[in-house]
Design a protein around this motif. Structure first.
Motif, PDB file in Angstrom:
ATOM      1  N   PHE A   1       0.862  -1.180   0.000  1.00  0.00           N
ATOM      2  CA  PHE A   1       0.000   0.000   0.000  1.00  0.00           C
ATOM      3  C   PHE A   1       0.900   1.231   0.000  1.00  0.00           C
ATOM      4  O   PHE A   1       2.098   1.151   0.298  1.00  0.00           O
ATOM      5  CB  PHE A   1      -0.930   0.011   1.223  1.00  0.00           C
ATOM      6  CG  PHE A   1      -0.224  -0.182   2.537  1.00  0.00           C
ATOM      7  CD1 PHE A   1       0.208   0.899   3.285  1.00  0.00           C
ATOM      8  CD2 PHE A   1       0.014  -1.466   3.023  1.00  0.00           C
ATOM      9  CE1 PHE A   1       0.868   0.719   4.485  1.00  0.00           C
ATOM     10  CE2 PHE A   1       0.679  -1.657   4.236  1.00  0.00           C
ATOM     11  CZ  PHE A   1       1.107  -0.561   4.971  1.00  0.00           C
ATOM     12  N   GLY A   2       0.322   2.374  -0.353  1.00  0.00           N
ATOM     13  CA  GLY A   2       1.116   3.599  -0.398  1.00  0.00           C
ATOM     14  C   GLY A   2       2.185   3.509  -1.464  1.00  0.00           C
ATOM     15  O   GLY A   2       1.938   3.096  -2.600  1.00  0.00           O
ATOM     16  N   ALA A   3       3.415   3.853  -1.093  1.00  0.00           N
ATOM     17  CA  ALA A   3       4.543   3.810  -2.024  1.00  0.00           C
ATOM     18  C   ALA A   3       5.304   2.507  -1.874  1.00  0.00           C
ATOM     19  O   ALA A   3       5.592   2.067  -0.759  1.00  0.00           O
ATOM     20  CB  ALA A   3       5.471   4.991  -1.768  1.00  0.00           C
ATOM     21  N   VAL A   4       5.617   1.894  -3.010  1.00  0.00           N
ATOM     22  CA  VAL A   4       6.456   0.692  -3.041  1.00  0.00           C
ATOM     23  C   VAL A   4       7.474   0.937  -4.147  1.00  0.00           C
ATOM     24  O   VAL A   4       7.218   0.665  -5.321  1.00  0.00           O
ATOM     25  CB  VAL A   4       5.634  -0.579  -3.329  1.00  0.00           C
ATOM     26  CG1 VAL A   4       6.508  -1.820  -3.177  1.00  0.00           C
ATOM     27  CG2 VAL A   4       4.419  -0.670  -2.421  1.00  0.00           C
ATOM     28  N   THR A   5       8.622   1.473  -3.773  1.00  0.00           N
ATOM     29  CA  THR A   5       9.560   1.943  -4.792  1.00  0.00           C
ATOM     30  C   THR A   5      10.973   1.452  -4.521  1.00  0.00           C
ATOM     31  O   THR A   5      11.345   1.158  -3.388  1.00  0.00           O
ATOM     32  CB  THR A   5       9.572   3.478  -4.850  1.00  0.00           C
ATOM     33  OG1 THR A   5       9.916   4.003  -3.562  1.00  0.00           O
ATOM     34  CG2 THR A   5       8.216   4.017  -5.255  1.00  0.00           C
ATOM     35  N   GLY A   6      11.757   1.401  -5.595  1.00  0.00           N
ATOM     36  CA  GLY A   6      13.164   1.074  -5.485  1.00  0.00           C
ATOM     37  C   GLY A   6      13.396  -0.244  -4.788  1.00  0.00           C
ATOM     38  O   GLY A   6      12.805  -1.280  -5.098  1.00  0.00           O
ATOM     39  N   ALA A   7      14.277  -0.206  -3.781  1.00  0.00           N
ATOM     40  CA  ALA A   7      14.599  -1.414  -3.021  1.00  0.00           C
ATOM     41  C   ALA A   7      13.372  -1.978  -2.326  1.00  0.00           C
ATOM     42  O   ALA A   7      13.289  -3.189  -2.092  1.00  0.00           O
ATOM     43  CB  ALA A   7      15.694  -1.101  -2.006  1.00  0.00           C
ATOM     44  N   GLY A   8      12.395  -1.129  -1.994  1.00  0.00           N
ATOM     45  CA  GLY A   8      11.154  -1.618  -1.402  1.00  0.00           C
ATOM     46  C   GLY A   8      10.410  -2.545  -2.339  1.00  0.00           C
ATOM     47  O   GLY A   8       9.853  -3.571  -1.917  1.00  0.00           O
ATOM     48  N   LEU A   9      10.400  -2.201  -3.639  1.00  0.00           N
ATOM     49  CA  LEU A   9       9.754  -3.083  -4.613  1.00  0.00           C
ATOM     50  C   LEU A   9      10.563  -4.355  -4.811  1.00  0.00           C
ATOM     51  O   LEU A   9       9.994  -5.445  -4.956  1.00  0.00           O
ATOM     52  CB  LEU A   9       9.574  -2.348  -5.945  1.00  0.00           C
ATOM     53  CG  LEU A   9       8.943  -3.172  -7.069  1.00  0.00           C
ATOM     54  CD1 LEU A   9       7.595  -3.745  -6.651  1.00  0.00           C
ATOM     55  CD2 LEU A   9       8.788  -2.327  -8.331  1.00  0.00           C
ATOM     56  N   GLU A  10      11.884  -4.247  -4.800  1.00  0.00           N
ATOM     57  CA  GLU A  10      12.705  -5.452  -4.941  1.00  0.00           C
ATOM     58  C   GLU A  10      12.445  -6.428  -3.794  1.00  0.00           C
ATOM     59  O   GLU A  10      12.415  -7.651  -3.999  1.00  0.00           O
ATOM     60  CB  GLU A  10      14.185  -5.072  -4.999  1.00  0.00           C
ATOM     61  CG  GLU A  10      14.565  -4.341  -6.285  1.00  0.00           C
ATOM     62  CD  GLU A  10      16.063  -4.207  -6.453  1.00  0.00           C
ATOM     63  OE1 GLU A  10      16.663  -5.079  -7.105  1.00  0.00           O
ATOM     64  OE2 GLU A  10      16.621  -3.235  -5.913  1.00  0.00           O
ATOM     65  N   LEU A  11      12.257  -5.896  -2.590  1.00  0.00           N
ATOM     66  CA  LEU A  11      11.918  -6.754  -1.455  1.00  0.00           C
ATOM     67  C   LEU A  11      10.582  -7.454  -1.687  1.00  0.00           C
ATOM     68  O   LEU A  11      10.444  -8.657  -1.449  1.00  0.00           O
ATOM     69  CB  LEU A  11      11.861  -5.916  -0.175  1.00  0.00           C
ATOM     70  CG  LEU A  11      11.616  -6.670   1.131  1.00  0.00           C
ATOM     71  CD1 LEU A  11      12.819  -7.524   1.498  1.00  0.00           C
ATOM     72  CD2 LEU A  11      11.283  -5.701   2.262  1.00  0.00           C
ATOM     73  N   ALA A  12       9.604  -6.706  -2.182  1.00  0.00           N
ATOM     74  CA  ALA A  12       8.286  -7.284  -2.447  1.00  0.00           C
ATOM     75  C   ALA A  12       8.346  -8.320  -3.569  1.00  0.00           C
ATOM     76  O   ALA A  12       7.627  -9.328  -3.535  1.00  0.00           O
ATOM     77  CB  ALA A  12       7.301  -6.173  -2.806  1.00  0.00           C
ATOM     78  N   LEU A  13       9.202  -8.085  -4.563  1.00  0.00           N
ATOM     79  CA  LEU A  13       9.330  -9.038  -5.672  1.00  0.00           C
ATOM     80  C   LEU A  13       9.848 -10.390  -5.195  1.00  0.00           C
ATOM     81  O   LEU A  13       9.573 -11.424  -5.811  1.00  0.00           O
ATOM     82  CB  LEU A  13      10.274  -8.479  -6.743  1.00  0.00           C
ATOM     83  CG  LEU A  13       9.757  -7.303  -7.578  1.00  0.00           C
ATOM     84  CD1 LEU A  13      10.855  -6.776  -8.485  1.00  0.00           C
ATOM     85  CD2 LEU A  13       8.541  -7.717  -8.398  1.00  0.00           C
ATOM     86  N   ALA A  14      10.612 -10.392  -4.102  1.00  0.00           N
ATOM     87  CA  ALA A  14      11.173 -11.646  -3.599  1.00  0.00           C
ATOM     88  C   ALA A  14      10.135 -12.499  -2.880  1.00  0.00           C
ATOM     89  O   ALA A  14      10.339 -13.702  -2.686  1.00  0.00           O
ATOM     90  CB  ALA A  14      12.337 -11.353  -2.661  1.00  0.00           C
ATOM     91  N   ALA A  15       9.013 -11.900  -2.465  1.00  0.00           N
ATOM     92  CA  ALA A  15       7.963 -12.668  -1.787  1.00  0.00           C
ATOM     93  C   ALA A  15       7.308 -13.639  -2.766  1.00  0.00           C
ATOM     94  O   ALA A  15       7.408 -13.498  -3.989  1.00  0.00           O
ATOM     95  CB  ALA A  15       6.929 -11.711  -1.191  1.00  0.00           C
ATOM     96  N   HIS A  16       6.594 -14.613  -2.204  1.00  0.00           N
ATOM     97  CA  HIS A  16       5.960 -15.638  -3.043  1.00  0.00           C
ATOM     98  C   HIS A  16       4.636 -15.176  -3.624  1.00  0.00           C
ATOM     99  O   HIS A  16       4.096 -15.821  -4.526  1.00  0.00           O
ATOM    100  CB  HIS A  16       5.771 -16.920  -2.226  1.00  0.00           C
ATOM    101  CG  HIS A  16       7.052 -17.395  -1.608  1.00  0.00           C
ATOM    102  ND1 HIS A  16       7.131 -17.912  -0.338  1.00  0.00           N
ATOM    103  CD2 HIS A  16       8.321 -17.388  -2.090  1.00  0.00           C
ATOM    104  CE1 HIS A  16       8.395 -18.227  -0.066  1.00  0.00           C
ATOM    105  NE2 HIS A  16       9.134 -17.914  -1.113  1.00  0.00           N
ATOM    106  N   ALA A  17       4.112 -14.070  -3.115  1.00  0.00           N
ATOM    107  CA  ALA A  17       2.907 -13.458  -3.675  1.00  0.00           C
ATOM    108  C   ALA A  17       2.850 -12.016  -3.193  1.00  0.00           C
ATOM    109  O   ALA A  17       3.412 -11.668  -2.152  1.00  0.00           O
ATOM    110  CB  ALA A  17       1.643 -14.211  -3.255  1.00  0.00           C
ATOM    111  N   ARG A  18       2.146 -11.192  -3.982  1.00  0.00           N
ATOM    112  CA  ARG A  18       2.000  -9.772  -3.653  1.00  0.00           C
ATOM    113  C   ARG A  18       0.532  -9.390  -3.780  1.00  0.00           C
ATOM    114  O   ARG A  18      -0.090  -9.622  -4.827  1.00  0.00           O
ATOM    115  CB  ARG A  18       2.846  -8.905  -4.600  1.00  0.00           C
ATOM    116  CG  ARG A  18       4.332  -8.974  -4.325  1.00  0.00           C
ATOM    117  CD  ARG A  18       5.157  -8.726  -5.556  1.00  0.00           C
ATOM    118  NE  ARG A  18       4.924  -9.769  -6.566  1.00  0.00           N
ATOM    119  CZ  ARG A  18       5.442 -10.993  -6.532  1.00  0.00           C
ATOM    120  NH1 ARG A  18       6.251 -11.344  -5.547  1.00  0.00           N
ATOM    121  NH2 ARG A  18       5.162 -11.896  -7.464  1.00  0.00           N
TER     122      ARG A  18
END
Length: 689
Positions: A96-113
């Motif tokens: 939610f909110g902003a998911v940018t840069g390294a924050g998005l890379e962290l989310a990409l590593a999860a098994h689902a978003r």
């Protein structure tokens, strides 16, 4: 556990929440704590799944660009992402909110978003000359393919999660309750009702290898061989995602990232980002706080005034806009609507914004405002009349701003009857991404006035840079020095067209002679005649302007000025002869800018070298990736700058005789960057060490 990360147990789910305000940055402490928690949770048999989420209205903005050292320390973000990707229990990221840069890379590593529908997502590293460095160039193409992954990373834009180019990035979108949905999604994964998808192994983006390779090839061709290093390496990384195993592609990404970090291109763009953060830190802020402003008055209906109104409305201010006649007011409104449309404001959003706009032809209606910006024609007599009239209708508490590029602030402030509540401002119309204004205190401006106007400008999306000239701008000082230097080069036998060619080759967006011709030489002459403190400007080029005007060579519209024009373009007869190399021409012009910058620092017109760089980039078209002239001087070495100017010092001392401040820095083995501090630690160019 520190305050940067929290853990909550909901049944057999561990909720890990980033709590590192204001942007939930992923510094070394956060990474180390998250890694330690993962170790603990892997061993905890009561935990069957993990939800990774944020707090404070956002997931994570990744890294603070002002703190490059945030990437250092163990574990690296790449190692942490690999740990999450390979975690034996399902990990879901709720966004939610902003998911940018390294924050998005962290989310990409999860098994689902899973994400809220108003989440904004992006990988903006390219804007500071870098590329993703934690597997982003490898995971993103696996999820959404090469074409859209390249669009996301090369644009650097932060866009709504519902944007078509992000299709396939998130598994579910929700209007609200994303954490509740995340818990339900985890339980389905735990029960085997949904497959666990590790993004390092997802093949979706590789479904059509030929189309993938075609997208890479087309993108590489569109960028061309002269594309900046980060763009070329980004395309290479996305290509490797298809051709190499994940671990090998990730190793290639790390090498490419380090190449970017070491490049002058990235250093220049990082300098610009840091300069933008420093600029609003003005000495007045040490002793004063901004007053509250909710209602802005604007006088004038031209381009500058319309841009001010646009920024104020977008910043949530109520605006009362004065023009002399109903017809002029309607024309101004039409201009404003066009600006709003250009800024991609949704059609449904325009009426809501315009509802906060009051237009009037009665000056007394400005009495309800907290601050008034005057932006009429740049004529001293006209502005004095306006400020005299304002004194009769505005309450004593209202502050006033005079928009001018050339005029002295003092006589205008005196006309207002409240000299301490008046400052000057110059803010040329610009796109929202490049708005920058020079804030010009008068000799009697109160610190509260200065910081209040700076605060309002930032709310309007305009970056304030302090100019201590009392009238006239940093940009105009630099521009005049550049014009004189370009003419000096032309007088060495180089055609004006080739001088422009050399500057464009260096990356300058506004070639000197073509720009003067485009403005019209009569206007160039008129503006120079208005300059406050005339003797401080490099104005030798005006003699040539005067001579050209006498010959009827008035500029582009006449077909002749410094250059010869045909159908709006420089004519082939403007020969590109070159007794001096393009590199020498660029160095001479750069030397004149650096020298003028040193004078601006010594005279306290500019607060710090990085402010000069920002103005040069915005007002002169200096290439941002070069970091600005003062940063470029540090890169090549101040001693080398002095040595390059030495042969021309006696011929054009006003341009090439090194300022004493430069000599002092060279003597101390320092560069301009030591003068870029903020607050009480700020050092002046002629301060003893």
């Amino acid at each position: 556990m520190s305050l940067k990360l929290s853990q909550e147990r909901i049944g057999d789910i561990a909720v890990l929440r980033l709590t590192n305000p204001p942007r939930n940055f992923l510094g070394p402490i956060v990474r180390a704590e998250l890694a330690a928690l993962l170790e603990e949770l892997e061993r905890d048999t009561a935990v069957r799944g993990i939800m990774l989420t944020g707090s404070g209205g956002l997931f994570s903005a990744g890294y603070n660009v002002a703190s490059p050292e945030m990437r250092d320390g163990a574990p690296s973000l790449a190692d942490l992402c690999d740990r999450i990707d390979g975690f034996p229990k399902p990990v879901v990221a709720t966004l939610f909110g902003a998911v940018t840069g390294a924050g998005l890379e962290l989310a990409l590593a999860a098994h689902a978003r899973l994400a809220l529908k108003d989440t904004r997502i992006g990988l903006p590293e390219i804007s500071v000359g870098l590329i993703p460095s934690a597997g982003g160039t490898q995971r993103l193409p696996r999820l959404i393919g090469a074409d859209r992954a390249l669009a996301v990373m090369l644009s650097g834009q932060v866009v709504p999660v519902s944007h078509p180019r992000l299709a396939g990035l998130v598994d579910e979108l929700h209007g609200d309750g994303v954490e509740k949905a995340g818990l339900a999604y985890l339980h389905r994964l735990i029960k085997g009702q949904l497959p666990l998808r590790r993004s390092s192994q997802v093949p979706d983006g590789f479904a059509d290898p030929v189309a993938y390779q075609t997208s890479v090839r087309d993108c590489r061709a569109a960028l061309g061989e002269t594309a900046p290093l980060p763009e070329r390496l980004l395309v290479d990384c996305v290509e490797r995602a298809l051709l190499l195993p994940f671990s090998a592609g990730q190793a290639f990404e790390e090498t490419a990232f380090q190449d970017c970090v070491a490049s002058d291109y990235a250093r220049g763009l990082l300098h610009v980002q840091l300069a933008r953060r420093r600029a609003p830190n003005m000495p007045e802020a040490i002793s004063a706080k901004p007053q509250e402003v909710t209602h802005l008055g604007v006088i004038g209906g031209g381009a500058a005034a319309a841009a001010m109104v646009q920024g104020a409305l977008e910043g949530g201010l109520t605006v009362t806009w004065y023009e002399r006649t109903p017809e002029a007011a309607e024309a101004a409104r039409t201009r404003l609507v066009a600006l709003l449309r250009t800024a991609n404001v949704q059609a449904t959003g325009q009426p809501a914004q315009l509802a906060h706009l009051n237009q009037t032809t009665e000056l007394r209606d400005l009495a309800e405002t907290d601050l008034v910006i005057e932006a009429v024609a740049d004529n001293l007599q006209t502005k004095v009349q306006v400020f005299s009239a304002l004194e009769t209708v505005l309450p004593a508490s209202v502050m006033m701003v005079c928009h001018t590029q050339t005029l002295p602030i003092d006589p205008i402030a005196r006309a207002s009857g409240r000299e301490r509540q008046v400052v000057g401002l110059y803010c040329p119309p610009a796109t929202p991404q490049t708005r920058l204004a020079e804030l010009i205190p008068g000799p009697h401006s109160a610190p509260t006035t200065v910081v209040t106007v700076a605060d309002v400008l930032m709310r309007m999306g305009v970056l304030p840079v302090r100019c201590g000239s009392g009238g006239g701008t940093i940009g105009m000082r630099l521009l005049c020095a550049l014009r004189d230097a370009a003419l000096f080069v032309a007088d060495q036998g180089v055609s004006p067209a080739y001088v422009d060619h050399a500057l464009v080759r260096m990356g300058m967006g506004s070639p000197v002679f073509a720009t003067m011709d485009g403005q019209g030489l009569e206007l160039v002459q008129k503006r120079a005649a208005q300059l406050h403190d005339h003797a401080r400007f490099a104005l030798h080029h005006l003699e040539r302007v005067k001579a050209l005007l006498a010959q009827g060579r008035t500029g582009r519209t006449a077909g002749q000025g410094f250059l010869t024009w045909q159908d709006g373009a420089v004519h082939a007869d403007s020969a590109t002869t070159a007794p001096l190399s393009a590199e020498t021409i660029a160095h001479l012009c750069l030397g004149a800018l650096i020298n003028e910058g040193a004078k601006l620092l010594r005279e306290d017109v500019a607060l710090r070298p990085s402010d000069i760089d920002l103005v040069a980039i915005r007002h002169l078209g200096f290439p941002a990736w070069q970091g600005g002239p003062m940063h470029m001087a540090d890169r090549v070495g101040l001693f080398n700058v002095i040595r390059a100017m030495k042969p021309y010092e006696s011929t054009a001392p006003h341009l090439f005789a090194p300022d004493p401040g430069i000599a002092r820095l060279v003597l101390n083995g320092e560069g301009f960057d030591v003068l870029n501090a903020i607050g009480r630690g700020r050092r002046k160019i002629d301060d003893p060490v």
